[in-house]
Design a protein around this motif. Structure first.
Motif, short mmCIF file in Angstrom:
data_model
loop_
_atom_site.label_atom_id
_atom_site.label_comp_id
_atom_site.label_asym_id
_atom_site.label_seq_id
_atom_site.Cartn_x
_atom_site.Cartn_y
_atom_site.Cartn_z
N SER A 42 40.10 37.19 19.09
CA SER A 42 39.87 36.54 20.38
C SER A 42 39.12 35.23 20.16
O SER A 42 38.07 35.21 19.51
N ALA B 26 42.74 34.82 29.39
CA ALA B 26 41.85 35.24 30.48
C ALA B 26 40.86 34.13 30.79
O ALA B 26 40.45 33.37 29.89
N PRO C 106 40.29 42.49 29.07
CA PRO C 106 39.73 41.16 29.37
C PRO C 106 38.36 41.24 30.05
O PRO C 106 38.21 41.75 31.15
N TYR D 178 43.62 37.25 34.35
CA TYR D 178 44.23 37.24 33.03
C TYR D 178 45.74 37.36 33.19
O TYR D 178 46.26 37.88 34.18
#
Length: 396
Positions: free
Chosen positions: A362, A300, A135, A283
């Protein structure tokens, strides 16, 4: 060595050293490597060096480590890291001497990793953690990643509870680059500690880094600061001088039930430096194993509060003062504010005991008007993007 030249070297050495190297009369060689490909789905910005074309040059690396034992108590360790990222230098990553009179106590001295976040010691060893990208709200933000000095580690057992203590002291020097500006950072009295408690699959962790005085040199803004002082705006110039305290604090917790796990870390960075932001980030990650495949989901988030320096220079009085005013405005906008929320969905397949394949998506949700870890190319970029990555991780 350029990134294009270094990537084939990483692949070739990794293939050559695919199997464990082993040990020869006190000298032991080992290593790790990773080949990472990624891209984001926008051409209006880059993120962690990635743009909208596939790149292998941002996170790929190889490291060779040598450990030599002088006796059962004394040893020396050295690691050579070759990295394709333009923002990192290849070379000796660590070099230290270890004195371990018992299994529960040891002292290290030399160039060492700062033991702050859970994966700080092994952040380059992608095989050691589930993600391709740890993260970024924590692992890209905290300062002082390594230091030159010494630490002491002590382990104590209380029934089924194992407690690890660590204290360290040293100095930190580094050169960072942001938007084409080089920043030299020096901390002469860096110190901190770690307490980690393990009970079965439960782990609790707290850590801190203390830097009573962070000194920086930014050659590109030195003429501006001199001009401000010459014009009588000493208070504005002093606000831009980075020469004071900064330090992060961490709390972490995780539980591993073998076929699933949950983990999280929370970090707060506070500073007495006017132009540096106070940062709070965390996170939470959950993973579930299906045979040799790990599926994981991570959320996160980070928030920064940046003290913008009040620009009291009058406009319209003279061209010289106008130039100073707009230079201060530009400098105010230089310091990043990395507010970002991220959802990461990933999979890891351990194809062998020393090889793992990974894939990740992501979703990056930044904040309008903030830098949000992006290098922004177009002003109309909404700070939202998707990052796609695949990787091969191995240890040898």
């Amino acid at each position: 060595m350029t990134k294009l030249m270094l990537l084939p070297v990483i692949i070739a050495i990794g293939i050559f050293l695919f199997a464990p190297v082993g040990r020869t009369e006190g000298l032991e060689f080992s290593g790790f490597a990773r080949a990472v490909a990624g891209k984001i789905d926008t051409e209006k910005a880059t993120y962690e060096g990635y743009d909208n074309s596939i790149s292998f040059s941002e996170k790929s690396l190889i490291a060779l480590q040598a450990d030599y034992s002088f006796s059962s108590s004394f040893s020396v360790s050295s690691q050579l890291l070759l990295h394709t990222d333009d923002d990192r230098e290849s070379g000796i990553e660590w070099l230290y001497l270890t004195y371990a009179p018992s299994e529960s106590f040891q002292i290290n001295a030399g160039r060492l990793r700062t033991p702050f976040l859970k994966y700080s010691d092994v952040i380059d060893v992608g095989f050691a953690y589930p993600w391709i990208n740890a993260p970024q709200q924590l692992y890209s933000s905290y300062l002082f990643s390594q230091y030159e000095g010494a630490n002491a580690r002590l382990r104590r057992t209380f029934g089924d509870v194992v407690v690890d203590f660590e204290a360290y002291y040293g100095k930190y020097e580094d050169e960072l680059e942001s938007s084409g500006i080089n920043v030299d950072i020096e901390v002469n009295n860096l110190f901190g500690g770690v307490i980690e408690v393990n009970y079965g699959g439960l782990q609790l962790r707290t850590a801190t880094v203390n830097t009573p005085k962070v000194e920086t040199t930014i050659d590109e803004i030195a003429p501006l600061l001199q001009g401000l002082k010459a014009a009588g705006f000493n208070s504005i110039a002093e606000n831009f001088e980075i020469n004071d305290r900064a330090g992060p604090f961490l709390l972490g917790v995780s539980y591993d039930a073998l076929n699933w796990y949950v983990s999280g870390e929370w970090m707060k960075v506070s500073s007495d430096i006017d132009v540096l932001a106070n940062l709070e980030s965390f996170y939470v990650s959950y993973g579930y194993y299906v045979d040799e495949v790990l599926l994981h989901l991570t959320y996160a988030s980070s928030r920064q509060s940046l003290d913008t320096i009040e620009n009291t220079i009058p406009v319209g009085v003279s061209s010289a003062l106008d130039q100073l005013y707009f230079a201060v405005e530009q400098l105010n906008s230089f310091f990043p504010t990395d507010d970002l929320d991220t959802w990461t969905l990933g999979a890891r397949w351990d194809v062998k005991t020393n090889i793992a394949l990974k894939a990740e998506l992501s979703i990056l949700d930044g904040k309008e008007g903030k830098s949000s870890f992006y290098d922004i190319k177009e002003n109309n970029f909404d700070r939202n993007a998707a990052l796609y990555q695949v990787a091969v991780e191995w240890v040898f």
